[in-house]
Design a protein around this motif. Structure first.
Motif, PDB file in Angstrom:
ATOM      1  N   ILE A 254      -7.092 -42.750  37.306  1.00 48.79           N
ATOM      2  CA  ILE A 254      -5.625 -42.718  37.206  1.00 48.79           C
ATOM      3  C   ILE A 254      -5.212 -42.349  35.783  1.00 48.79           C
ATOM      4  O   ILE A 254      -4.357 -41.486  35.580  1.00 48.79           O
TER       5      ILE A 254
ATOM      6  N   LEU B 130      -5.881 -38.623  35.026  1.00 49.84           N
ATOM      7  CA  LEU B 130      -4.909 -37.741  35.671  1.00 49.84           C
ATOM      8  C   LEU B 130      -3.554 -37.821  34.967  1.00 49.84           C
ATOM      9  O   LEU B 130      -2.924 -36.801  34.687  1.00 49.84           O
ATOM     10  N   ARG B 131      -3.104 -39.028  34.684  1.00 48.56           N
ATOM     11  CA  ARG B 131      -1.798 -39.199  34.031  1.00 48.56           C
ATOM     12  C   ARG B 131      -1.772 -38.548  32.655  1.00 48.56           C
ATOM     13  O   ARG B 131      -0.743 -38.003  32.250  1.00 48.56           O
TER      14      ARG B 131
ATOM     15  N   THR C 190       0.779 -36.652  38.758  1.00 52.58           N
ATOM     16  CA  THR C 190       1.294 -37.852  39.386  1.00 52.58           C
ATOM     17  C   THR C 190       0.311 -38.383  40.426  1.00 52.58           C
ATOM     18  O   THR C 190      -0.063 -37.667  41.360  1.00 52.58           O
ATOM     19  N   VAL C 191      -0.092 -39.636  40.265  1.00 50.30           N
ATOM     20  CA  VAL C 191      -0.921 -40.317  41.262  1.00 50.30           C
ATOM     21  C   VAL C 191       0.029 -40.959  42.263  1.00 50.30           C
ATOM     22  O   VAL C 191       0.961 -41.669  41.878  1.00 50.30           O
ATOM     23  N   THR C 192      -0.200 -40.692  43.554  1.00 46.29           N
ATOM     24  CA  THR C 192       0.759 -41.124  44.574  1.00 46.29           C
ATOM     25  C   THR C 192       0.249 -42.215  45.496  1.00 46.29           C
ATOM     26  O   THR C 192       1.046 -42.876  46.147  1.00 46.29           O
TER      27      THR C 192
ATOM     28  N   TRP D   8      -3.135 -37.378  44.524  1.00 46.38           N
ATOM     29  CA  TRP D   8      -2.344 -36.973  43.356  1.00 46.38           C
ATOM     30  C   TRP D   8      -1.681 -35.647  43.655  1.00 46.38           C
ATOM     31  O   TRP D   8      -2.068 -34.942  44.589  1.00 46.38           O
TER      32      TRP D   8
ATOM     33  N   SER E 241      -7.541 -31.387  37.350  1.00 44.50           N
ATOM     34  CA  SER E 241      -8.122 -32.339  38.303  1.00 44.50           C
ATOM     35  C   SER E 241      -9.624 -32.449  38.096  1.00 44.50           C
ATOM     36  O   SER E 241     -10.186 -33.554  38.045  1.00 44.50           O
TER      37      SER E 241
END
Length: 128
Positions: free
Chosen positions: A76, A79-80, A85-87, A105, A118
């Motif tokens: 997380i 990625l951030r 955006t992690v969903t 994401w 990614s």
């Protein structure tokens, strides 16, 4: 070489489908079982990305991976850090070993940047 194949090459994966949406995937190397049976199913062990163009040239980019619990927070964060955006983080299966979770994401933008970011995030935390 097709755009979809170029995106698959970024993650070291393969094209699953190129139309109407480009989906690329590679499998994670996790020794996993479901209901006591070893699995290598792409439904259980994916690292997958999809890319869907719209009329204005911006692409809806989506990602999903199987992930171990200890990998969730580092991935997380990775990625951030890349403004992705992690969903969701959730399970898919019951009676699996080890505990397999799944992360999703997304972003809208350049598909090549999304694929590279990614993949780099996954490599940074050691999931690929």
């Amino acid at each position: 070489m097709s755009t979809c194949q170029q995106l698959a090459n970024i993650i070291g994966g393969e094209v699953i489908t190129a139309a109407p949406v480009c989906v690329v995937q590679r499998l994670r190397r996790i020794n996993a079982s479901i209901l006591g049976r070893r699995t290598r199913s792409p439904l259980a062990l994916p690292f997958a990305l999809s890319f869907e163009n719209n009329r204005n040239g911006r692409t809806l980019n989506l990602g999903e991976t199987v992930i171990l619990q200890k990998e969730i927070n580092p991935f997380i964060s990775a990625l951030r850090k890349r403004r992705i955006t992690v969903t969701a983080v959730h399970n898919h299966w019951l009676f699996e070993e080890p505990r397999l979770m799944y992360m999703h994401w997304e972003n809208v933008g350049n598909p090549f940047v999304f694929a590279r970011n990614s993949f780099e995030a996954a490599k940074e935390v050691g999931i690929l």
